[in-house]
Design a protein around this motif. Structure first.
Motif, PDB file in Angstrom:
ATOM      1  N   SER A 140      30.050  30.530  41.540  1.00 27.65           N
ATOM      2  CA  SER A 140      31.121  30.937  42.050  1.00 27.65           C
ATOM      3  C   SER A 140      31.882  32.277  41.185  1.00 27.65           C
ATOM      4  CB  SER A 140      31.996  30.016  42.533  1.00 27.65           C
ATOM      5  OG  SER A 140      32.848  29.778  41.151  1.00 27.65           O
ATOM      6  N   TYR A 141      30.966  32.837  40.839  1.00 28.21           N
ATOM      7  CA  TYR A 141      32.023  33.990  39.837  1.00 28.21           C
ATOM      8  C   TYR A 141      33.348  33.808  39.424  1.00 28.21           C
ATOM      9  CZ  TYR A 141      27.591  36.346  40.794  1.00 28.21           C
ATOM     10  OH  TYR A 141      25.970  36.989  40.992  1.00 28.21           O
ATOM     11  N   VAL A 142      33.519  33.002  38.456  1.00 30.56           N
ATOM     12  CA  VAL A 142      35.154  32.458  38.308  1.00 30.56           C
ATOM     13  C   VAL A 142      34.288  32.334  36.847  1.00 30.56           C
ATOM     14  CG1 VAL A 142      36.477  30.972  38.261  1.00 30.56           C
ATOM     15  CG2 VAL A 142      36.009  31.606  39.796  1.00 30.56           C
ATOM     16  N   ALA A 143      35.660  32.816  36.125  1.00 30.18           N
ATOM     17  CA  ALA A 143      35.141  32.706  34.827  1.00 30.18           C
ATOM     18  C   ALA A 143      37.129  31.884  34.493  1.00 30.18           C
ATOM     19  CB  ALA A 143      34.898  33.981  33.812  1.00 30.18           C
ATOM     20  N   ARG A 144      37.152  31.467  33.268  1.00 30.99           N
ATOM     21  CA  ARG A 144      38.255  30.807  32.524  1.00 30.99           C
ATOM     22  C   ARG A 144      38.464  30.579  31.749  1.00 30.99           C
ATOM     23  NH1 ARG A 144      37.125  27.355  37.277  1.00 30.99           N
ATOM     24  NH2 ARG A 144      39.170  28.100  38.051  1.00 30.99           N
ATOM     25  N   VAL A 145      39.585  30.243  31.169  1.00 28.69           N
ATOM     26  CA  VAL A 145      39.514  29.673  29.427  1.00 28.69           C
ATOM     27  C   VAL A 145      40.199  28.308  29.602  1.00 28.69           C
ATOM     28  CG1 VAL A 145      41.139  30.392  27.693  1.00 28.69           C
ATOM     29  CG2 VAL A 145      40.063  32.470  28.908  1.00 28.69           C
ATOM     30  N   ARG A 146      39.901  27.668  29.161  1.00 25.80           N
ATOM     31  CA  ARG A 146      40.409  26.076  29.588  1.00 25.80           C
ATOM     32  C   ARG A 146      41.534  26.306  28.180  1.00 25.80           C
ATOM     33  NH1 ARG A 146      37.107  22.584  28.067  1.00 25.80           N
ATOM     34  NH2 ARG A 146      35.582  24.075  27.576  1.00 25.80           N
ATOM     35  N   PRO A 147      42.304  25.128  29.230  1.00 25.49           N
ATOM     36  CA  PRO A 147      44.015  25.114  27.435  1.00 25.49           C
ATOM     37  C   PRO A 147      43.456  24.048  26.736  1.00 25.49           C
ATOM     38  CG  PRO A 147      43.822  24.346  29.883  1.00 25.49           C
ATOM     39  CD  PRO A 147      42.743  24.231  29.757  1.00 25.49           C
ATOM     40  N   GLY A 155      50.331  29.703  28.983  1.00 24.42           N
ATOM     41  CA  GLY A 155      50.776  30.415  30.526  1.00 24.42           C
ATOM     42  C   GLY A 155      50.036  30.054  31.703  1.00 24.42           C
ATOM     43  N   SER A 156      49.447  29.658  31.691  1.00 25.70           N
ATOM     44  CA  SER A 156      48.659  28.902  32.848  1.00 25.70           C
ATOM     45  C   SER A 156      48.837  27.767  32.915  1.00 25.70           C
ATOM     46  CB  SER A 156      46.328  29.034  31.585  1.00 25.70           C
ATOM     47  OG  SER A 156      47.065  27.513  31.519  1.00 25.70           O
ATOM     48  N   ALA A 157      48.160  27.559  34.236  1.00 25.54           N
ATOM     49  CA  ALA A 157      48.297  25.888  34.465  1.00 25.54           C
ATOM     50  C   ALA A 157      47.788  24.872  34.062  1.00 25.54           C
ATOM     51  CB  ALA A 157      47.933  25.945  36.979  1.00 25.54           C
ATOM     52  N   GLN A 158      47.432  23.842  33.734  1.00 28.27           N
ATOM     53  CA  GLN A 158      46.477  23.058  34.163  1.00 28.27           C
ATOM     54  C   GLN A 158      44.812  23.260  33.361  1.00 28.27           C
ATOM     55  OE1 GLN A 158      47.590  19.065  34.896  1.00 28.27           O
ATOM     56  NE2 GLN A 158      46.838  18.829  36.738  1.00 28.27           N
ATOM     57  N   GLY A 159      44.638  24.004  34.558  1.00 28.73           N
ATOM     58  CA  GLY A 159      43.109  24.214  34.806  1.00 28.73           C
ATOM     59  C   GLY A 159      42.571  24.965  34.069  1.00 28.73           C
ATOM     60  N   GLY A 160      43.717  26.027  33.539  1.00 32.82           N
ATOM     61  CA  GLY A 160      43.172  27.046  32.387  1.00 32.82           C
ATOM     62  C   GLY A 160      43.783  28.483  33.074  1.00 32.82           C
ATOM     63  N   VAL A 161      43.569  29.733  32.560  1.00 35.13           N
ATOM     64  CA  VAL A 161      43.609  30.642  32.835  1.00 35.13           C
ATOM     65  C   VAL A 161      42.535  31.488  33.137  1.00 35.13           C
ATOM     66  CG1 VAL A 161      44.741  32.881  32.455  1.00 35.13           C
ATOM     67  CG2 VAL A 161      45.047  31.158  31.060  1.00 35.13           C
ATOM     68  N   GLU A 162      42.379  31.864  34.921  1.00 38.98           N
ATOM     69  CA  GLU A 162      41.380  32.017  35.270  1.00 38.98           C
ATOM     70  C   GLU A 162      41.523  33.514  35.179  1.00 38.98           C
ATOM     71  OE1 GLU A 162      39.808  33.012  39.788  1.00 38.98           O
ATOM     72  OE2 GLU A 162      40.595  31.183  39.082  1.00 38.98           O
ATOM     73  N   LEU A 163      40.054  34.557  34.877  1.00 38.60           N
ATOM     74  CA  LEU A 163      40.011  36.026  34.267  1.00 38.60           C
ATOM     75  C   LEU A 163      40.384  36.906  35.794  1.00 38.60           C
ATOM     76  CD1 LEU A 163      37.785  35.211  31.153  1.00 38.60           C
ATOM     77  CD2 LEU A 163      40.102  35.377  31.407  1.00 38.60           C
ATOM     78  N   ALA A 164      40.673  38.091  35.366  1.00 35.19           N
ATOM     79  CA  ALA A 164      40.593  39.141  37.027  1.00 35.19           C
ATOM     80  C   ALA A 164      39.735  40.035  36.288  1.00 35.19           C
ATOM     81  CB  ALA A 164      41.589  39.213  36.766  1.00 35.19           C
ATOM     82  N   LEU A 165      38.419  39.346  36.584  1.00 40.03           N
ATOM     83  CA  LEU A 165      36.957  40.281  36.625  1.00 40.03           C
ATOM     84  C   LEU A 165      36.516  40.912  37.507  1.00 40.03           C
ATOM     85  CD1 LEU A 165      34.948  37.481  33.512  1.00 40.03           C
ATOM     86  CD2 LEU A 165      36.968  39.581  33.254  1.00 40.03           C
ATOM     87  N   THR A 166      35.855  42.560  36.574  1.00 43.35           N
ATOM     88  CA  THR A 166      34.654  43.245  37.407  1.00 43.35           C
ATOM     89  C   THR A 166      33.844  42.509  37.475  1.00 43.35           C
ATOM     90  OG1 THR A 166      34.003  44.718  35.466  1.00 43.35           O
ATOM     91  CG2 THR A 166      35.967  45.126  36.991  1.00 43.35           C
ATOM     92  N   ASN A 210      37.590  46.467  28.028  1.00 43.34           N
ATOM     93  CA  ASN A 210      38.186  46.077  28.583  1.00 43.34           C
ATOM     94  C   ASN A 210      38.156  44.049  29.167  1.00 43.34           C
ATOM     95  OD1 ASN A 210      39.247  48.023  29.665  1.00 43.34           O
ATOM     96  ND2 ASN A 210      37.840  48.738  31.404  1.00 43.34           N
ATOM     97  N   LEU A 211      37.145  44.068  28.617  1.00 38.47           N
ATOM     98  CA  LEU A 211      36.468  42.124  29.131  1.00 38.47           C
ATOM     99  C   LEU A 211      37.495  41.492  27.022  1.00 38.47           C
ATOM    100  CD1 LEU A 211      35.270  39.871  30.128  1.00 38.47           C
ATOM    101  CD2 LEU A 211      33.458  40.369  28.490  1.00 38.47           C
ATOM    102  N   ARG A 212      37.324  42.258  26.451  1.00 36.89           N
ATOM    103  CA  ARG A 212      38.174  41.466  24.962  1.00 36.89           C
ATOM    104  C   ARG A 212      39.472  41.659  25.351  1.00 36.89           C
ATOM    105  NH1 ARG A 212      36.337  44.721  20.148  1.00 36.89           N
ATOM    106  NH2 ARG A 212      37.104  42.476  18.860  1.00 36.89           N
ATOM    107  N   LYS A 213      39.888  42.745  26.147  1.00 40.16           N
ATOM    108  CA  LYS A 213      41.830  42.081  26.131  1.00 40.16           C
ATOM    109  C   LYS A 213      41.925  41.484  27.241  1.00 40.16           C
ATOM    110  CE  LYS A 213      41.845  47.189  25.336  1.00 40.16           C
ATOM    111  NZ  LYS A 213      42.485  48.982  26.691  1.00 40.16           N
ATOM    112  N   LYS A 214      41.218  40.807  27.926  1.00 42.00           N
ATOM    113  CA  LYS A 214      41.121  40.237  29.432  1.00 42.00           C
ATOM    114  C   LYS A 214      41.200  38.743  28.411  1.00 42.00           C
ATOM    115  CE  LYS A 214      40.112  43.224  33.460  1.00 42.00           C
ATOM    116  NZ  LYS A 214      39.122  43.551  34.641  1.00 42.00           N
ATOM    117  N   LEU A 215      40.249  38.575  27.810  1.00 37.87           N
ATOM    118  CA  LEU A 215      39.867  37.541  27.310  1.00 37.87           C
ATOM    119  C   LEU A 215      41.456  37.652  26.001  1.00 37.87           C
ATOM    120  CD1 LEU A 215      36.724  37.587  26.145  1.00 37.87           C
ATOM    121  CD2 LEU A 215      37.427  35.661  27.224  1.00 37.87           C
ATOM    122  N   ASP A 216      41.728  37.752  25.281  1.00 38.99           N
ATOM    123  CA  ASP A 216      43.521  37.950  24.878  1.00 38.99           C
ATOM    124  C   ASP A 216      44.263  37.919  25.296  1.00 38.99           C
ATOM    125  OD1 ASP A 216      44.915  38.797  22.053  1.00 38.99           O
ATOM    126  OD2 ASP A 216      44.475  40.363  22.534  1.00 38.99           O
TER     127      ASP A 216
END
Length: 237
Positions: A140-147, A155-166, A210-216
């Motif tokens: 599905s081309y979705v990456a997220r950081v789980r709680p 700062g996210s819903a219980q499913g974690g933070v979805e990363l807005a990646l290129t 850019n990727l590290r900033k989004k992960l941070d």
């Protein structure tokens, strides 16, 4: 068994040339002459890679590529007469693994197919990669950081933070997640994640920054470490 290549090409002479060179190199092949046929046989054959023309009768290559990406992560190499940058970018944006312009050298096409298969491991890769709190769905081309386990708010819903990646950032993250804690050189990341082969090493640095900033921002700081003088390493979050 050797890899199976699905050739979707409506020009019989070109299809025959590709078939002959691939067969000579030991690949198994199956040929179709239009986009709908490619979509019909793909679930049955489960090819290791699809060699896809764009201008075909019925469904064109763009429609076929989009549907293949909805279905999974079967590697796709586009072979087309469309040589404009906007066409190349569209192909890579939709999810092609490589893009070859006609007229082409069939030896080069075979070499590129081999390179794509080596870096993707064919179509048998695990659909979801997990490294620490990182979760990467390659279908599905979705990456997220789980709680975090501590339950601290991130700062996210219980499913974690979805990363807005290129697309390129997603490719880089997924590629590194297949070998956690391994150090990747910039040239390796170019070969694996930036099809076309004309990217510079500083381009990799820009994508990684850019990727590290989004992960941070998502609460996964320092997941990607810079190994000075070598490249980058992905660890647990």
């Amino acid at each position: 068994m050797n890899a199976l290549i699905l050739i979707a090409e409506d020009e019989p002479e070109i299809a025959e040339i590709l078939d002959a060179y691939l067969t000579r190199e030991g690949y198994r092949t199956y040929r179709v002459g239009n986009g709908q046929s490619a979509l019909d046989v793909q679930p049955l054959l489960k090819p290791d890679l699809v060699l896809l023309d764009i201008k075909m009768p019925g469904k064109d290559g763009w429609e076929v590529l989009a549907e293949l990406r909805r279905r999974g992560d079967t590697p796709v190499v586009i072979v087309t007469a469309l040589d404009q940058d906007i066409d190349r970018l569209q192909g890579l944006r939709i999810g092609a693994d490589d893009y070859v312009v006609k007229p082409f050298n069939p030896v080069e096409v075979v070499a590129r197919i081999g390179a794509v298969l080596r870096r993707t491991g064919g179509s048998r890769a695990e659909p979801v990669l997990r490294v620490g709190r990182l979760e990467i769905d390659t279908q599905s081309y979705v990456a997220r950081v789980r709680p975090s386990e501590s339950g601290e708010p991130d700062g996210s819903a219980q499913g974690g933070v979805e990363l807005a990646l290129t697309l390129t950032e997603f490719r880089v993250l997924a590629h590194m997640a297949k070998s956690p804690n391994r150090v990747f050189t910039r040239s390796e990341l170019i070969d694996a994640c930036l099809p076309g082969g004309d990217a510079l090493e500083r381009t990799v640095d820009s994508h990684m920054s850019n990727l590290r900033k989004k992960l941070d921002k998502a609460g996964a700081a320092d997941v990607i470490a810079v190994v000075r003088g070598v490249g980058y390493r992905l660890g647990g979050a």
